[in-house]
Design a protein around this motif. Structure first.
Motif, PDB file in Angstrom:
ATOM      1  N   LYS A  65       0.157  -1.215  -0.236  1.00 44.33           N
ATOM      2  CA  LYS A  65      -0.222  -0.444   0.117  1.00 44.33           C
ATOM      3  C   LYS A  65       0.662   1.240  -0.186  1.00 44.33           C
ATOM      4  N   ILE A  66       2.007   0.865   0.710  1.00 45.09           N
ATOM      5  CA  ILE A  66       2.868   2.034   0.676  1.00 45.09           C
ATOM      6  C   ILE A  66       3.359   2.625  -0.354  1.00 45.09           C
ATOM      7  N   VAL A  67       4.056   1.524  -1.005  1.00 43.49           N
ATOM      8  CA  VAL A  67       4.480   2.008  -2.626  1.00 43.49           C
ATOM      9  C   VAL A  67       3.961   2.032  -3.294  1.00 43.49           C
ATOM     10  N   GLU A  68       2.264   1.525  -3.393  1.00 45.74           N
ATOM     11  CA  GLU A  68       1.371   2.617  -4.561  1.00 45.74           C
ATOM     12  C   GLU A  68       0.989   3.742  -3.864  1.00 45.74           C
ATOM     13  N   GLU A  69       1.151   4.307  -2.955  1.00 46.73           N
ATOM     14  CA  GLU A  69       0.944   5.742  -2.863  1.00 46.73           C
ATOM     15  C   GLU A  69       1.820   6.469  -2.599  1.00 46.73           C
ATOM     16  N   PHE A  70       3.031   5.916  -2.860  1.00 46.40           N
ATOM     17  CA  PHE A  70       4.466   6.684  -3.227  1.00 46.40           C
ATOM     18  C   PHE A  70       3.996   6.413  -4.645  1.00 46.40           C
ATOM     19  N   SER A  71       3.875   5.627  -5.193  1.00 48.52           N
ATOM     20  CA  SER A  71       3.671   5.438  -7.426  1.00 48.52           C
ATOM     21  C   SER A  71       2.582   6.818  -7.431  1.00 48.52           C
ATOM     22  N   LYS A  72       1.696   6.771  -6.501  1.00 45.21           N
ATOM     23  CA  LYS A  72       0.676   7.922  -7.081  1.00 45.21           C
ATOM     24  C   LYS A  72       2.000   9.391  -7.043  1.00 45.21           C
ATOM     25  N   ALA A  73       2.458   9.665  -5.654  1.00 48.34           N
ATOM     26  CA  ALA A  73       2.601  10.349  -5.699  1.00 48.34           C
ATOM     27  C   ALA A  73       4.376  10.956  -6.294  1.00 48.34           C
ATOM     28  N   ASN A  74       4.239   9.913  -7.241  1.00 47.27           N
ATOM     29  CA  ASN A  74       5.570  10.371  -8.426  1.00 47.27           C
ATOM     30  C   ASN A  74       6.790   9.962  -7.970  1.00 47.27           C
ATOM     31  N   LEU A  75       7.266   8.946  -6.899  1.00 52.48           N
ATOM     32  CA  LEU A  75       7.913   8.951  -6.438  1.00 52.48           C
ATOM     33  C   LEU A  75       8.783   7.721  -7.038  1.00 52.48           C
ATOM     34  N   ASN A  76       8.007   6.534  -7.776  1.00 56.23           N
ATOM     35  CA  ASN A  76       8.507   5.800  -8.432  1.00 56.23           C
ATOM     36  C   ASN A  76       9.296   4.514  -8.076  1.00 56.23           C
ATOM     37  N   PRO A  77       8.320   4.251  -6.975  1.00 53.10           N
ATOM     38  CA  PRO A  77       9.513   3.068  -6.272  1.00 53.10           C
ATOM     39  C   PRO A  77       9.321   2.233  -7.020  1.00 53.10           C
ATOM     40  N   LYS A  78      10.467   0.963  -6.297  1.00 48.37           N
ATOM     41  CA  LYS A  78      10.428  -0.470  -7.043  1.00 48.37           C
ATOM     42  C   LYS A  78      11.279  -1.565  -5.823  1.00 48.37           C
ATOM     43  N   LEU A  79       9.737  -2.103  -5.636  1.00 47.42           N
ATOM     44  CA  LEU A  79       9.920  -3.021  -3.905  1.00 47.42           C
ATOM     45  C   LEU A  79      11.167  -4.081  -4.763  1.00 47.42           C
TER      46      LEU A  79
END
Length: 320
Positions: A165-179
Protein backbone atom coordinates in the motif's frame (compact mmCIF):
# COMPACT_ATOMS: atom_id res chain seq x y z
CA UNK A 1 -2.98 6.79 4.94
CA UNK A 2 -1.54 9.50 7.13
CA UNK A 3 2.18 10.22 6.96
CA UNK A 4 4.48 12.20 9.23
CA UNK A 5 7.91 13.22 7.97
CA UNK A 6 10.63 13.35 10.62
CA UNK A 7 13.31 15.62 9.24
CA UNK A 8 11.88 18.40 7.08
CA UNK A 9 15.06 19.06 5.15
CA UNK A 10 15.48 18.86 1.39
CA UNK A 11 14.44 15.24 0.89
CA UNK A 12 11.89 15.18 3.71
CA UNK A 13 10.13 18.17 2.19
CA UNK A 14 10.14 16.67 -1.27
CA UNK A 15 8.65 13.37 -0.18
CA UNK A 16 6.11 14.99 2.11
CA UNK A 17 4.99 17.68 -0.31
CA UNK A 18 4.64 15.24 -3.21
CA UNK A 19 2.52 12.95 -1.04
CA UNK A 20 0.47 15.95 0.13
CA UNK A 21 -0.09 17.07 -3.45
CA UNK A 22 -1.19 13.52 -4.31
CA UNK A 23 -4.01 13.88 -1.78
CA UNK A 24 -2.56 12.23 1.32
CA UNK A 25 -2.51 13.74 4.81
CA UNK A 26 1.04 14.73 5.75
CA UNK A 27 2.60 16.40 8.79
CA UNK A 28 6.20 17.44 9.28
CA UNK A 29 8.31 17.20 12.44
CA UNK A 30 11.75 18.78 12.65
CA UNK A 31 14.43 19.47 15.24
CA UNK A 32 15.88 22.51 13.42
CA UNK A 33 14.33 25.51 15.14
CA UNK A 34 15.14 27.90 12.25
CA UNK A 35 13.24 25.70 9.81
CA UNK A 36 10.18 25.52 12.04
CA UNK A 37 10.22 29.28 12.67
CA UNK A 38 10.62 30.17 8.99
CA UNK A 39 7.82 27.87 7.84
CA UNK A 40 5.43 29.15 10.48
CA UNK A 41 6.27 32.79 9.80
CA UNK A 42 5.67 32.52 6.05
CA UNK A 43 2.77 30.03 6.43
CA UNK A 44 4.45 27.33 4.38
CA UNK A 45 7.51 26.36 2.36
CA UNK A 46 8.71 28.11 -0.78
CA UNK A 47 9.14 25.44 -3.45
CA UNK A 48 10.97 25.86 -6.76
CA UNK A 49 11.76 23.41 -9.53
CA UNK A 50 15.21 23.78 -11.05
CA UNK A 51 15.35 27.30 -9.63
CA UNK A 52 12.14 28.46 -11.30
CA UNK A 53 8.43 28.88 -10.49
CA UNK A 54 8.98 29.62 -6.82
CA UNK A 55 5.70 29.37 -4.92
CA UNK A 56 4.47 28.90 -1.38
CA UNK A 57 3.15 25.49 -0.32
CA UNK A 58 1.33 25.42 3.04
CA UNK A 59 2.49 22.63 5.35
CA UNK A 60 1.93 21.67 8.98
CA UNK A 61 5.23 21.60 10.89
CA UNK A 62 6.05 21.09 14.57
CA UNK A 63 8.86 20.23 16.91
CA UNK A 64 8.73 16.72 18.43
CA UNK A 65 7.65 18.22 21.72
CA UNK A 66 4.72 20.13 20.19
CA UNK A 67 3.48 17.48 17.75
CA UNK A 68 0.34 15.55 18.70
CA UNK A 69 -0.37 13.52 15.57
CA UNK A 70 -0.61 9.74 15.22
CA UNK A 71 0.42 8.73 11.70
CA UNK A 72 0.17 5.33 10.09
CA UNK A 73 3.65 5.77 8.62
CA UNK A 74 6.71 7.77 9.63
CA UNK A 75 9.03 8.92 6.85
CA UNK A 76 12.49 9.61 8.28
CA UNK A 77 14.93 11.91 6.48
CA UNK A 78 17.28 13.44 9.04
CA UNK A 79 21.03 13.56 8.57
CA UNK A 80 22.76 10.47 9.94
CA UNK A 81 24.44 12.38 12.77
CA UNK A 82 21.13 13.97 13.84
CA UNK A 83 19.04 10.81 13.81
CA UNK A 84 19.66 9.58 17.35
CA UNK A 85 18.60 12.92 18.85
CA UNK A 86 15.56 13.23 16.57
CA UNK A 87 14.34 9.74 17.48
CA UNK A 88 14.91 10.26 21.20
CA UNK A 89 12.95 13.52 21.16
CA UNK A 90 10.14 11.88 19.18
CA UNK A 91 9.92 8.53 20.98
CA UNK A 92 6.72 9.46 22.83
CA UNK A 93 5.01 9.70 19.43
CA UNK A 94 5.84 6.16 18.30
CA UNK A 95 3.60 3.13 18.80
CA UNK A 96 3.44 -0.53 17.83
CA UNK A 97 1.05 -0.10 14.89
CA UNK A 98 3.21 2.39 13.02
CA UNK A 99 5.49 1.62 10.09
CA UNK A 100 8.61 3.62 9.32
CA UNK A 101 10.09 4.32 5.88
CA UNK A 102 13.50 5.83 5.28
CA UNK A 103 15.73 6.41 2.28
CA UNK A 104 18.52 8.26 4.04
CA UNK A 105 22.04 8.45 2.63
CA UNK A 106 24.74 6.27 4.11
CA UNK A 107 24.49 3.45 6.64
CA UNK A 108 23.98 3.33 10.38
CA UNK A 109 20.35 4.44 10.58
CA UNK A 110 18.70 1.03 10.60
CA UNK A 111 20.21 0.09 13.94
CA UNK A 112 18.91 3.32 15.44
CA UNK A 113 15.41 2.85 14.01
CA UNK A 114 15.30 -0.69 15.41
CA UNK A 115 15.51 0.77 18.91
CA UNK A 116 12.06 2.33 18.44
CA UNK A 117 10.26 0.30 15.75
CA UNK A 118 9.57 -3.39 15.22
CA UNK A 119 12.04 -4.58 12.57
CA UNK A 120 9.10 -6.18 10.72
CA UNK A 121 7.71 -2.67 10.22
CA UNK A 122 10.94 -1.04 9.09
CA UNK A 123 11.05 -0.26 5.37
CA UNK A 124 14.22 1.22 3.95
CA UNK A 125 15.29 2.20 0.50
CA UNK A 126 17.44 4.35 -1.73
CA UNK A 127 16.42 7.58 -3.42
CA UNK A 128 17.75 8.74 -6.78
CA UNK A 129 16.00 12.08 -6.35
CA UNK A 130 17.90 15.38 -6.28
CA UNK A 131 16.70 18.19 -4.02
CA UNK A 132 18.37 21.30 -2.59
CA UNK A 133 17.47 23.15 0.60
CA UNK A 134 18.35 26.75 -0.18
CA UNK A 135 17.71 27.82 3.41
CA UNK A 136 15.03 27.68 6.09
CA UNK A 137 11.62 27.39 4.44
CA UNK A 138 13.03 27.34 0.88
CA UNK A 139 13.51 24.14 -1.15
CA UNK A 140 14.31 23.41 -4.80
CA UNK A 141 13.13 20.20 -6.47
CA UNK A 142 15.69 19.28 -9.13
CA UNK A 143 14.53 17.66 -12.35
CA UNK A 144 11.25 17.59 -14.21
CA UNK A 145 8.01 16.59 -12.50
CA UNK A 146 8.08 12.82 -12.05
CA UNK A 147 11.86 12.68 -12.34
CA UNK A 148 13.80 10.42 -10.03
CA UNK A 149 13.15 6.99 -8.62
CA UNK A 150 13.69 4.90 -5.51
CA UNK A 151 14.14 1.33 -4.38
CA UNK A 152 12.03 0.11 -1.44
CA UNK A 153 12.90 -2.92 0.69
CA UNK A 154 11.60 -4.42 3.93
CA UNK A 155 14.17 -5.11 6.59
CA UNK A 156 12.73 -8.63 6.94
CA UNK A 157 12.73 -8.96 3.11
CA UNK A 158 9.05 -10.01 3.23
CA UNK A 159 6.75 -7.39 1.68
CA UNK A 160 3.34 -7.37 3.40
CA UNK A 161 0.08 -5.69 2.43
CA UNK A 162 1.02 -2.49 4.25
CA UNK A 163 4.29 -2.31 2.32
CA UNK A 164 2.44 -2.75 -0.97
CA UNK A 165 0.00 0.00 0.00
CA UNK A 166 2.87 2.36 0.80
CA UNK A 167 4.48 1.56 -2.57
CA UNK A 168 1.14 2.21 -4.30
CA UNK A 169 0.73 5.59 -2.61
CA UNK A 170 4.34 6.56 -3.26
CA UNK A 171 3.69 5.74 -6.93
CA UNK A 172 0.70 8.09 -6.93
CA UNK A 173 3.04 10.79 -5.59
CA UNK A 174 5.43 10.27 -8.54
CA UNK A 175 8.22 8.95 -6.34
CA UNK A 176 8.56 5.97 -8.71
CA UNK A 177 9.26 3.24 -6.14
CA UNK A 178 10.52 -0.22 -7.06
CA UNK A 179 10.03 -2.96 -4.47
CA UNK A 180 12.99 -5.29 -3.90
CA UNK A 181 13.65 -8.17 -1.48
CA UNK A 182 17.43 -7.81 -1.00
CA UNK A 183 17.86 -5.58 2.05
CA UNK A 184 21.62 -5.16 2.39
CA UNK A 185 22.25 -5.33 -1.35
CA UNK A 186 19.71 -2.60 -2.05
CA UNK A 187 21.10 -0.20 0.54
CA UNK A 188 24.75 -0.80 -0.30
CA UNK A 189 24.20 -0.13 -4.02
CA UNK A 190 23.33 3.49 -3.19
CA UNK A 191 26.11 3.78 -0.60
CA UNK A 192 28.61 2.79 -3.29
CA UNK A 193 27.19 5.32 -5.77
CA UNK A 194 27.34 8.04 -3.11
CA UNK A 195 30.88 7.04 -2.15
CA UNK A 196 31.90 8.04 -5.67
CA UNK A 197 29.67 10.94 -6.72
CA UNK A 198 29.05 12.65 -3.40
CA UNK A 199 32.60 12.48 -2.14
CA UNK A 200 34.48 13.37 -5.32
CA UNK A 201 32.09 16.18 -6.28
CA UNK A 202 32.39 17.58 -2.77
CA UNK A 203 36.19 17.50 -2.77
CA UNK A 204 36.37 19.57 -5.94
CA UNK A 205 33.19 21.65 -5.67
CA UNK A 206 31.70 20.39 -8.94
CA UNK A 207 28.32 19.17 -10.15
CA UNK A 208 27.78 15.55 -11.08
CA UNK A 209 27.61 16.44 -14.77
CA UNK A 210 31.00 18.13 -14.52
CA UNK A 211 32.58 15.21 -12.67
CA UNK A 212 31.56 12.63 -15.25
CA UNK A 213 33.24 14.61 -18.07
CA UNK A 214 36.65 14.37 -16.43
CA UNK A 215 39.12 12.03 -18.20
CA UNK A 216 39.83 10.37 -14.84
CA UNK A 217 36.17 9.89 -13.83
CA UNK A 218 35.94 6.27 -14.97
CA UNK A 219 39.24 5.21 -13.41
CA UNK A 220 38.48 6.88 -10.09
CA UNK A 221 34.95 5.47 -10.02
CA UNK A 222 35.98 1.92 -10.82
CA UNK A 223 38.73 1.98 -8.19
CA UNK A 224 36.18 2.91 -5.53
CA UNK A 225 33.60 0.48 -6.92
CA UNK A 226 36.08 -2.41 -6.92
CA UNK A 227 37.08 -1.79 -3.30
CA UNK A 228 33.44 -1.56 -2.20
CA UNK A 229 32.50 -4.76 -4.04
CA UNK A 230 35.50 -6.53 -2.52
CA UNK A 231 34.23 -5.51 0.92
CA UNK A 232 30.68 -6.66 0.20
CA UNK A 233 31.82 -10.01 -1.15
CA UNK A 234 33.78 -10.65 2.05
CA UNK A 235 30.77 -9.56 4.13
CA UNK A 236 28.45 -11.91 2.25
CA UNK A 237 26.37 -9.07 0.77
CA UNK A 238 24.92 -9.76 -2.68
CA UNK A 239 24.57 -6.43 -4.46
CA UNK A 240 21.80 -5.56 -6.91
CA UNK A 241 24.31 -4.68 -9.62
CA UNK A 242 27.50 -6.06 -11.05
CA UNK A 243 30.60 -3.88 -10.90
CA UNK A 244 30.04 -2.73 -14.47
CA UNK A 245 26.35 -2.04 -13.81
CA UNK A 246 27.31 0.09 -10.80
CA UNK A 247 29.61 2.15 -13.01
CA UNK A 248 26.84 2.50 -15.59
CA UNK A 249 24.47 3.66 -12.82
CA UNK A 250 26.98 6.36 -11.85
CA UNK A 251 27.27 7.41 -15.50
CA UNK A 252 23.49 7.57 -15.89
CA UNK A 253 23.01 9.55 -12.67
CA UNK A 254 25.73 12.01 -13.66
CA UNK A 255 24.91 12.46 -17.36
CA UNK A 256 21.13 12.02 -17.49
CA UNK A 257 19.34 11.92 -14.15
CA UNK A 258 21.15 14.62 -12.14
CA UNK A 259 23.88 16.35 -14.19
CA UNK A 260 23.16 19.79 -12.69
CA UNK A 261 23.07 18.51 -9.12
CA UNK A 262 25.51 19.34 -6.34
CA UNK A 263 25.32 16.25 -4.09
CA UNK A 264 24.05 16.63 -0.52
CA UNK A 265 27.55 16.18 0.90
CA UNK A 266 28.71 19.22 -1.08
CA UNK A 267 25.69 21.18 0.14
CA UNK A 268 26.66 20.36 3.73
CA UNK A 269 30.28 21.34 3.13
CA UNK A 270 29.26 24.58 1.42
CA UNK A 271 27.08 25.56 4.39
CA UNK A 272 29.75 24.61 6.95
CA UNK A 273 27.73 21.63 8.22
CA UNK A 274 29.35 18.28 9.12
CA UNK A 275 29.26 15.85 6.21
CA UNK A 276 28.03 12.25 6.21
CA UNK A 277 31.29 10.87 4.81
CA UNK A 278 31.79 8.60 7.85
CA UNK A 279 28.47 6.91 7.02
CA UNK A 280 29.38 6.43 3.35
CA UNK A 281 33.09 5.96 2.51
CA UNK A 282 33.84 5.47 6.19
CA UNK A 283 31.18 2.79 6.49
CA UNK A 284 32.68 0.85 3.56
CA UNK A 285 36.16 1.06 5.07
CA UNK A 286 35.04 0.07 8.57
CA UNK A 287 32.99 -2.84 7.22
CA UNK A 288 36.02 -4.06 5.30
CA UNK A 289 38.15 -4.09 8.44
CA UNK A 290 35.71 -6.53 10.05
CA UNK A 291 36.62 -8.98 7.30
CA UNK A 292 40.38 -8.27 7.25
CA UNK A 293 40.22 -6.12 4.12
CA UNK A 294 41.40 -2.53 3.87
CA UNK A 295 39.47 -0.32 1.42
CA UNK A 296 42.29 2.20 1.53
CA UNK A 297 40.99 4.54 -1.19
CA UNK A 298 37.71 5.00 0.69
CA UNK A 299 39.60 5.72 3.91
CA UNK A 300 41.87 8.18 2.09
CA UNK A 301 38.88 10.06 0.69
CA UNK A 302 37.13 10.07 4.06
CA UNK A 303 40.20 11.69 5.64
CA UNK A 304 40.48 14.21 2.79
CA UNK A 305 36.88 15.29 3.35
CA UNK A 306 37.56 15.71 7.07
CA UNK A 307 40.67 17.75 6.21
CA UNK A 308 38.54 19.98 3.97
CA UNK A 309 36.00 20.39 6.80
CA UNK A 310 38.82 21.36 9.16
CA UNK A 311 40.39 23.80 6.71
CA UNK A 312 37.11 25.67 6.23
CA UNK A 313 36.95 26.32 9.96
CA UNK A 314 40.66 26.84 10.52
CA UNK A 315 41.69 30.17 12.03
CA UNK A 316 45.02 31.35 10.54
CA UNK A 317 45.54 33.49 13.66
CA UNK A 318 46.18 30.29 15.58
CA UNK A 319 49.57 30.07 13.79
CA UNK A 320 50.69 33.41 15.21
Amino acid sequence: MKYTVLGAGAMGLRYGILLQEAGFEVDFVDIWDKQIAAVKQQNGVFVSRDGANKHLVPINISSPEDYQGDPDVWIVFTKQMQLADALKRSQHLFNDKQYVVTAMNGMGHIEKLNQYFDSNKVISGTAMIATVLNGPGDVDFMGASGAGSMNVVNQNEKPDEMTKKIVEEFSKANLNPKLTTNFQGTLMAKVILNSVCNTLCTMFGIKMGEFIQAPTAEKLSKQLIDEAFDVCERAGITLLNTREQEWQAIKYASTTAMPLHFPSMYQDMDKNRPTEVDYINGYIYDLGLKYHYEASTHDFLRNLVHLAEFSKDFDPKSLL
